[in-house]
Enzyme design. Structure first.
Site, PDB file in Angstrom:
ATOM      1  N   LYS A   1       4.761  90.091 -36.684  1.00 16.25           N
ATOM      2  CA  LYS A   1       5.369  90.055 -37.583  1.00 16.25           C
ATOM      3  C   LYS A   1       7.164  89.264 -37.295  1.00 16.25           C
ATOM      4  O   LYS A   1       7.698  89.729 -36.622  1.00 16.25           O
ATOM      5  CB  LYS A   1       5.215  90.987 -38.819  1.00 16.25           C
ATOM      6  CG  LYS A   1       5.817  92.143 -37.864  1.00 16.25           C
ATOM      7  CD  LYS A   1       5.646  93.576 -38.617  1.00 16.25           C
ATOM      8  CE  LYS A   1       6.472  95.042 -37.667  1.00 16.25           C
ATOM      9  NZ  LYS A   1       6.341  96.293 -38.174  1.00 16.25           N
TER      10      LYS A   1
ATOM     11  N   TYR B   1      40.135  86.574 -37.728  1.00 14.01           N
ATOM     12  CA  TYR B   1      40.574  87.315 -39.903  1.00 14.01           C
ATOM     13  C   TYR B   1      40.682  88.188 -39.765  1.00 14.01           C
ATOM     14  O   TYR B   1      40.775  88.955 -38.913  1.00 14.01           O
ATOM     15  CB  TYR B   1      39.416  87.194 -40.316  1.00 14.01           C
ATOM     16  CG  TYR B   1      38.435  85.987 -40.481  1.00 14.01           C
ATOM     17  CD1 TYR B   1      38.875  85.107 -41.683  1.00 14.01           C
ATOM     18  CD2 TYR B   1      37.391  85.732 -40.314  1.00 14.01           C
ATOM     19  CE1 TYR B   1      38.382  84.133 -42.276  1.00 14.01           C
ATOM     20  CE2 TYR B   1      36.433  84.019 -40.789  1.00 14.01           C
ATOM     21  CZ  TYR B   1      37.732  83.348 -41.428  1.00 14.01           C
ATOM     22  OH  TYR B   1      37.237  82.426 -42.427  1.00 14.01           O
TER      23      TYR B   1
HETATM   24  C1  LIG Z   1       6.184  96.430 -37.142  1.00 12.03           C
HETATM   25  C2  LIG Z   1       5.083  97.449 -36.951  1.00 12.03           C
HETATM   26  C3  LIG Z   1       3.913  97.915 -35.893  1.00 12.03           C
HETATM   27  C4  LIG Z   1       4.890  97.392 -34.036  1.00 12.03           C
HETATM   28  O1  LIG Z   1       6.159  98.156 -33.668  1.00 12.03           O
HETATM   29  P1  LIG Z   1       6.988  98.912 -33.242  1.00 12.03           P
HETATM   30  O2  LIG Z   1       7.506  99.942 -32.631  1.00 12.03           O
HETATM   31  O3  LIG Z   1       7.391  97.411 -33.202  1.00 12.03           O
HETATM   32  O4  LIG Z   1       5.566  98.403 -31.044  1.00 12.03           O
HETATM   33  C5  LIG Z   1       2.748  98.623 -35.159  1.00 12.03           C
HETATM   34  N1  LIG Z   1       2.136  98.979 -36.719  1.00 12.03           N
HETATM   35  C6  LIG Z   1       2.883  98.810 -38.083  1.00 12.03           C
HETATM   36  C7  LIG Z   1       2.104  99.124 -39.118  1.00 12.03           C
HETATM   37  C8  LIG Z   1       4.311  98.123 -38.069  1.00 12.03           C
HETATM   38  O5  LIG Z   1       4.986  98.163 -39.121  1.00 12.03           O
END
Ligand SMILES: *Cc1c(COP(=O)(O)O)cnc(C)c1O
Length: 348
Positions: A35, A244
């Protein structure tokens, strides 16, 4: 010119997947969570390398991400969508053969009416209170839904990065209770859950951050390096300020390098005055505030003006940089901006 060069080591990525896969029994499938554009590294390139390494199940947050991964992979691999079947997703899910993880009775109704023969999974809430059916809802729905053959029944752990947290065993018990007697494949663990041990693995794991070299997978090989070009160098006299707000004051004569890359590239402002950059293995402190497109770095101690400096690499991991910024590696990775040139090394 790009603001910087982000190098993605595909051999390290696939080595991390194999190392996580080896922690589970041979009967457990290890998927991959890609994702947020493959945690900022480019979902297409990441998913293709992982598929070549043997990954058959991919997880994304929303249907649009699923479409990008399907385009990169072509038909074949399973692509699961955590947000389920949202209004407006029907064509995309159906046409691209994406598997929504249905999160509510409303989503189930939508899916079974619109795509009655299409695959689906179910997401259960075991205590995180974020996504999925609550135990009472599931008790009412399961006798209708289970005979339809969910491809996966899953839940997510809220505290898996801390093995001592009592929440882990509580959620495990709730998951076991909610899935008792179901013969669909089950999944509870992301990276943290894999490290909690085999009781948490069930039939499928869904690692994300560990693939990309982040904690809690402490043995992960680093996957990302980020090099920023120097735009110019200047001498600064004692008492002069840099950047800045005049937030950094030279106490002695100093030589300051101005680098391309700033908070618009995900080098968040909060890391100012804390992070370091590297010339080879020599650390150079970031001084003054992070600008939108530029960083200023003290290079007084270097023998020669550098052409570029590294902000991620062997000297500073994603988690080191996160600590300097008061955040977590996940946020540093997924904030890595669109202005970098992304290149990969290794065959994956
Ligand atoms: C993001 C996510 C993962 C992966 O999690 P990590 O901690 O990056 O390994 C797996 N399952 C769900 C439902 C998630 O939202």
């Amino acid at each position: 010119m790009a603001t910087g060069t982000l190098t993605i080591d595909l051999d390290a990525l696939t080595a991390n997947w194999r190392a996580l896969d080896a922690l589970s029994a041979a009967t457990v499938e290890t998927g991959a969570t890609v994702k947020a554009d493959g945690y900022g590294l480019g979902a297409g390139r990441v998913a293709r390398a992982l598929a070549r390494a043997g990954v058959r199940s991919f997880f994304v947050a929303v249907a649009d991400e699923g479409a990008a991964v399907r385009e990169a992979l072509g038909p074949g691999p399973d692509i699961y969508v955590f947000s389920g079947h949202m209004a407006g997703d029907t064509d995309r899910l159906g046409d691209l053969d994406l598997i929504p993880m249905l999160n509510s009775i409303e989503q189930m109704t939508r899916h079974f009416e619109a795509l009655p023969d299409a695959p689906f999974g179910v997401q259960l809430d075991t205590g995180m209170n974020r996504l999925g059916l609550e135990p009472m809802e599931w008790a009412a729905a399961r006798n209708i839904v289970v005979p339809l053959g969910p491809r996966l029944v899953m839940s997510h752990l809220a505290c898996a990065d801390d093995p001592s947290d009592a929440m882990n065993l509580r959620q495990l018990a709730v998951f076991e209770e909610m899935t008792a007697g179901i013969d669909a494949p089950l999944s509870l663990a992301a990276t943290g859950g894999i490290l909690l041990g085999r009781d948490f693995h069930f039939d499928m794991t869904r690692p994300g951050i560990g693939l990309y070299g982040g904690v809690p997978f402490a043995e992960a090989a680093p996957v990302v390096s980020l090099s920023l070009p120097v735009v110019q160098c200047r001498d600064v006299a004692p008492g002069e300020t840099v950047g800045y707000g005049g937030a950094w004051v030279a106490e002695a004569h100093a030589r300051i390098a101005t680098l391309s890359g700033g908070y618009a590239d995900g080098l968040i402002r909060a890391m100012g005055n804390e992070a370091v950059l590297f010339s080879g293995d020599v650390p150079c402190p970031l001084v003054g505030r992070v600008s939108m497109d530029l960083l200023t770095v003290d290079v007084t101690h270097l023998a020669e003006a550098p052409r570029h400096l590294d902000i991620l690499g062997p000297g500073q991991t994603v988690d080191d940089l996160a600590e300097a910024a008061g955040t977590i590696g996940y946020e540093i990775l997924t904030a890595l901006g669109a202005r970098y040139a992304r290149r990969s090394i290794g065959a994956g």
